[in-house]
Design a protein around this motif. Structure first.
Motif, PDB file in Angstrom:
ATOM      1  N   MET A 284       0.822  -1.209   0.000  1.00  0.00           N
ATOM      2  CA  MET A 284       0.000   0.000   0.000  1.00  0.00           C
ATOM      3  C   MET A 284       0.860   1.266   0.000  1.00  0.00           C
ATOM      4  O   MET A 284       0.523   2.254  -0.664  1.00  0.00           O
ATOM      5  CB  MET A 284      -0.931   0.002   1.208  1.00  0.00           C
ATOM      6  CG  MET A 284      -1.948  -1.126   1.202  1.00  0.00           C
ATOM      7  SD  MET A 284      -3.034  -1.091  -0.249  1.00  0.00           S
ATOM      8  CE  MET A 284      -3.882   0.470  -0.016  1.00  0.00           C
ATOM      9  N   LEU A 288       0.169   3.615  -3.334  1.00  0.00           N
ATOM     10  CA  LEU A 288      -0.526   4.886  -3.149  1.00  0.00           C
ATOM     11  C   LEU A 288       0.340   6.097  -3.492  1.00  0.00           C
ATOM     12  O   LEU A 288      -0.166   7.218  -3.541  1.00  0.00           O
ATOM     13  CB  LEU A 288      -1.013   4.999  -1.700  1.00  0.00           C
ATOM     14  CG  LEU A 288      -2.106   4.010  -1.295  1.00  0.00           C
ATOM     15  CD1 LEU A 288      -2.444   4.156   0.185  1.00  0.00           C
ATOM     16  CD2 LEU A 288      -3.361   4.223  -2.140  1.00  0.00           C
ATOM     17  N   SER A 289       1.622   5.873  -3.725  1.00  0.00           N
ATOM     18  CA  SER A 289       2.506   6.962  -4.159  1.00  0.00           C
ATOM     19  C   SER A 289       2.575   6.928  -5.680  1.00  0.00           C
ATOM     20  O   SER A 289       3.476   6.324  -6.274  1.00  0.00           O
ATOM     21  CB  SER A 289       3.900   6.797  -3.541  1.00  0.00           C
ATOM     22  OG  SER A 289       4.745   7.839  -3.943  1.00  0.00           O
ATOM     23  N   SER A 427       1.481   1.782  -8.937  1.00  0.00           N
ATOM     24  CA  SER A 427       1.811   3.203  -8.892  1.00  0.00           C
ATOM     25  C   SER A 427       2.057   3.764 -10.285  1.00  0.00           C
ATOM     26  O   SER A 427       1.589   4.857 -10.616  1.00  0.00           O
ATOM     27  CB  SER A 427       3.038   3.409  -8.009  1.00  0.00           C
ATOM     28  OG  SER A 427       3.533   4.722  -8.112  1.00  0.00           O
ATOM     29  N   ARG A 455      -0.946  13.381  -6.108  1.00  0.00           N
ATOM     30  CA  ARG A 455       0.043  12.373  -5.708  1.00  0.00           C
ATOM     31  C   ARG A 455       0.535  12.612  -4.284  1.00  0.00           C
ATOM     32  O   ARG A 455       0.659  11.668  -3.483  1.00  0.00           O
ATOM     33  CB  ARG A 455       1.228  12.421  -6.672  1.00  0.00           C
ATOM     34  CG  ARG A 455       2.351  11.461  -6.330  1.00  0.00           C
ATOM     35  CD  ARG A 455       3.666  11.906  -6.950  1.00  0.00           C
ATOM     36  NE  ARG A 455       4.131  13.179  -6.411  1.00  0.00           N
ATOM     37  CZ  ARG A 455       5.208  13.819  -6.848  1.00  0.00           C
ATOM     38  NH1 ARG A 455       5.901  13.331  -7.860  1.00  0.00           N
ATOM     39  NH2 ARG A 455       5.567  14.978  -6.309  1.00  0.00           N
ATOM     40  N   MET A 458      -2.006  11.558  -1.722  1.00  0.00           N
ATOM     41  CA  MET A 458      -2.085  10.096  -1.645  1.00  0.00           C
ATOM     42  C   MET A 458      -0.941   9.510  -0.810  1.00  0.00           C
ATOM     43  O   MET A 458      -1.105   8.465  -0.174  1.00  0.00           O
ATOM     44  CB  MET A 458      -2.055   9.507  -3.056  1.00  0.00           C
ATOM     45  CG  MET A 458      -3.274   9.826  -3.902  1.00  0.00           C
ATOM     46  SD  MET A 458      -4.740   8.889  -3.384  1.00  0.00           S
ATOM     47  CE  MET A 458      -4.302   7.252  -3.930  1.00  0.00           C
ATOM     48  N   ARG A 459       0.200  10.165  -0.785  1.00  0.00           N
ATOM     49  CA  ARG A 459       1.336   9.658  -0.021  1.00  0.00           C
ATOM     50  C   ARG A 459       1.099   9.696   1.481  1.00  0.00           C
ATOM     51  O   ARG A 459       1.833   9.030   2.236  1.00  0.00           O
ATOM     52  CB  ARG A 459       2.587  10.473  -0.360  1.00  0.00           C
ATOM     53  CG  ARG A 459       3.170  10.169  -1.740  1.00  0.00           C
ATOM     54  CD  ARG A 459       4.401  11.009  -2.020  1.00  0.00           C
ATOM     55  NE  ARG A 459       5.033  10.641  -3.283  1.00  0.00           N
ATOM     56  CZ  ARG A 459       6.106  11.236  -3.791  1.00  0.00           C
ATOM     57  NH1 ARG A 459       6.680  12.240  -3.122  1.00  0.00           N
ATOM     58  NH2 ARG A 459       6.615  10.832  -4.936  1.00  0.00           N
ATOM     59  N   LEU A 461      -1.733   8.689   2.925  1.00  0.00           N
ATOM     60  CA  LEU A 461      -2.666   7.631   3.312  1.00  0.00           C
ATOM     61  C   LEU A 461      -1.997   6.440   3.995  1.00  0.00           C
ATOM     62  O   LEU A 461      -2.585   5.853   4.918  1.00  0.00           O
ATOM     63  CB  LEU A 461      -3.461   7.167   2.083  1.00  0.00           C
ATOM     64  CG  LEU A 461      -4.350   8.232   1.415  1.00  0.00           C
ATOM     65  CD1 LEU A 461      -5.114   7.632   0.245  1.00  0.00           C
ATOM     66  CD2 LEU A 461      -5.313   8.835   2.435  1.00  0.00           C
TER      67      LEU A 461
END
Length: 544
Positions: A284, A288-289, A427, A455, A458-459, A461
């Protein structure tokens, strides 16, 4: 009086012999301890000598060749050359180039297959050397194909790129198997081995990026891709020089049984909460990055909307990124490797999001309002981003190495790395989709700032998933005691049946060091505890 005197002399003689033996071991232990604490006056030269002495020079040569030359030097050159190849030779959109880069990473996703082959299917009596030779041949042929065909169709170009990536992946998983084996046999040097990999990769990347732009400018992207056959030849040489025990008359009829045994061990290990929870976090945190690097590259080189950096400037910017990566390794080795996993990953993930805002400042040209030129700010941006990325990546590598059960180290470490690569693929494709949805093209970059902002958000999360990571420090054992004991018991049974999954490590020494690295709570294992006490005594002499 006579018998008692003789008895005392015998005891004293035995004690003296044991003391001499321990004294002989002490300098090496003290040297390793001094190097670990950064107290060696010739660091890292003495550190390299210590690793070569403890782990054999051919292993160190293999790590430097695969990580430093093939992945570091070759990877740095390939990144710039392939970007220009897709942009100038194949003339594809940035979103398509982002997807193609993801496709070329597919061989890294099936790393468990390569790892399983290296563990259970030897060739000519060797388990590692033939796969280095295969990797070298595959890489050399694919790179020469891209270089010698001027009008290669995009599909065949993609296949050649993927084949070259497969060559690097096979070499990587094979050397990873050696690293994982040595991490278990020499558990106190696990962090040092990862640091060696990081040093080699960073220094090789620094040199590769430094000359990549000049090479592309001088001979073009295709010519540079042809030069990448040289690192493949060196990987081939690792297969010739690596010290490995020869296993003659291997029972190939038992390969299927070995596959089943390895698969059973892998599945049993994955079901353990101490294993699958960190795996979920690693996936994850990478997925997510979102990767929008191709959009940034096209903007870097655009003459209208971007700063229009030249090939040499692009190579220099990326080389400073390698300096940042090397600085990250130094910070980890000397300051951060003693910190718990969870604390280090929290701050590195947070810094990853914050450092991503530098891209936003650059694209919005806010740096010009602050009086900082684009080139200078881009250099700072790349250096900081790579440093933070390396600090985040190092504990994940150490964590992955410590999750490997004995006997199938190569396979399981490859499985963990493939999980990471699935995250990177997610990613990359997610970033390509984001660029496509925001209509970022070869000439249109109005919404690139929105992609960067999305982006960076999202990092953040993965911070909510840190509870999946163990609280322990990076030198402790993570696998449960019962699982380690079961795996070693399985190894012993496998040895009786002449089924061996690992040939580089002597099993008697391997078993003792594996058990010595974990707490023993069973009162019925007195003989094993006595053996562990002997091993710990050597450790205490070294520490004194």
């Amino acid at each position: 009086m006579g018998p008692q005197l003789v008895s005392n002399i015998s005891v004293d003689k035995e004690s003296l012999e044991e003391t001499v033996k321990l004294t002989e071991e002490a300098p090496r232990a003290i040297e390793a301890l001094n190097v670990e604490n950064g107290k060696s006056s010739l660091f890292p030269l003495r550190w390299f000598r210590m690793l070569a002495g403890e782990l054999h020079w051919s292993f160190v040569f293999g790590v430097v060749t695969v990580y430093g030359i093939s992945q570091g030097l070759g990877g740095g050159i390939n990144r710039v050359a392939s970007d220009y190849y897709w942009k100038d030779v194949q003339k594809v959109q940035p979103s398509a180039a982002q997807v193609y880069q993801g496709i070329t990473s597919i061989p890294w996703i099936i790393k468990p297959l390569w790892g399983l082959l290296t563990d259970v299917l030897p060739m000519a009596g060797y388990r590692r050397r033939p796969y280095f030779i295969l990797a070298g041949l595959l890489g050399a042929i694919s790179m020469l194909t891209l270089s010698l065909h001027d009008k290669l169709h995009v599909v065949f170009a993609l296949l050649a790129m993927t084949a070259g990536s497969a060559g690097v992946a096979i070499a990587d998983v094979t050397i990873d198997a050696c690293v994982a084996e040595n991490s278990i046999a020499h558990h106190s040097l696990a962090s040092d081995m990862q640091s060696l990999c990081g040093f080699s990769s960073s220094i090789g990347g620094l040199v590769g990026f430094s000359i990549s732009g000049l090479l592309v400018h001088a001979i073009g992207s295709q010519g540079v891709l042809g030069l990448l056959s040289i690192p493949s030849v060196l990987v081939f040489s690792v297969g010739i020089l690596l010290k490995e025990i020869h296993v003659p008359n291997f029972a190939y009829k038992q390969v299927y049984q070995n596959f089943l045994q390895a698969s059973h061990t892998m599945w049993a290990t994955l079901r353990c909460p101490e294993v699958w929870r960190p795996c979920v976090y690693m996936y994850m945190s990478l997925a997510l990055s979102l990767n929008i690097q191709e959009g940034m590259f096209y903007w870097y080189t655009d003459k209208t909307a971007g700063p229009s950096f030249s090939e040499g400037s692009i190579g220099f910017i990326f080389s400073i990124g390698s300096v940042g990566s090397l600085l990250g390794v130094l910070l980890y080795q000397n300051i951060l490797k003693e910190h718990p996993f969870r604390d280090l990953l929290f701050w590195s993930q947070l810094l990853s999001s914050v450092s991503g805002m530098l891209d936003l400042i650059l694209v919005l040209r806010l740096n010009l309002k602050l009086g900082m030129p684009d080139y200078f700010f881009a250099v700072i941006d790349e250096g900081v981003s790579q440093m933070v990325g390396r600090i985040k990546w190092m504990p994940l590598l150490v964590l992955s190495a410590k999750l490997c059960p004995s006997g199938i180290e190569g396979t399981f470490f490859a499985l963990l790395m493939s999980i990471d690569n699935v995250g990177l693929l997610t990613s990359s494709w997610g970033g390509g989709l984001l660029l496509h949805m925001l209509k970022v093209t070869r000439t249109e970059f109005n919404n690139l700032w929105a992609a960067i902002l999305f982006r960076n958000i999202m990092r953040l999360l993965p911070l909510a998933l840190l509870f999946l990571v163990p609280k322990s420090d990076q030198s402790s054992t993570i696998l449960p005691v019962g699982m380690l004991a079961e795996n070693n018991s399985t190894e012993a049974l496998g040895a009786e049946d002449d089924i061996e999954l690992t040939s580089l490590i002597d099993r008697s020494y391997y078993s003792s060091t594996s058990f010595a690295s974990m707490p023993i709570e069973n009162d019925n294992t007195k003989d094993l505890e006595a053996e562990v006490d002997d091993i710990e005594l050597v450790s205490l002499v070294g520490k004194s």
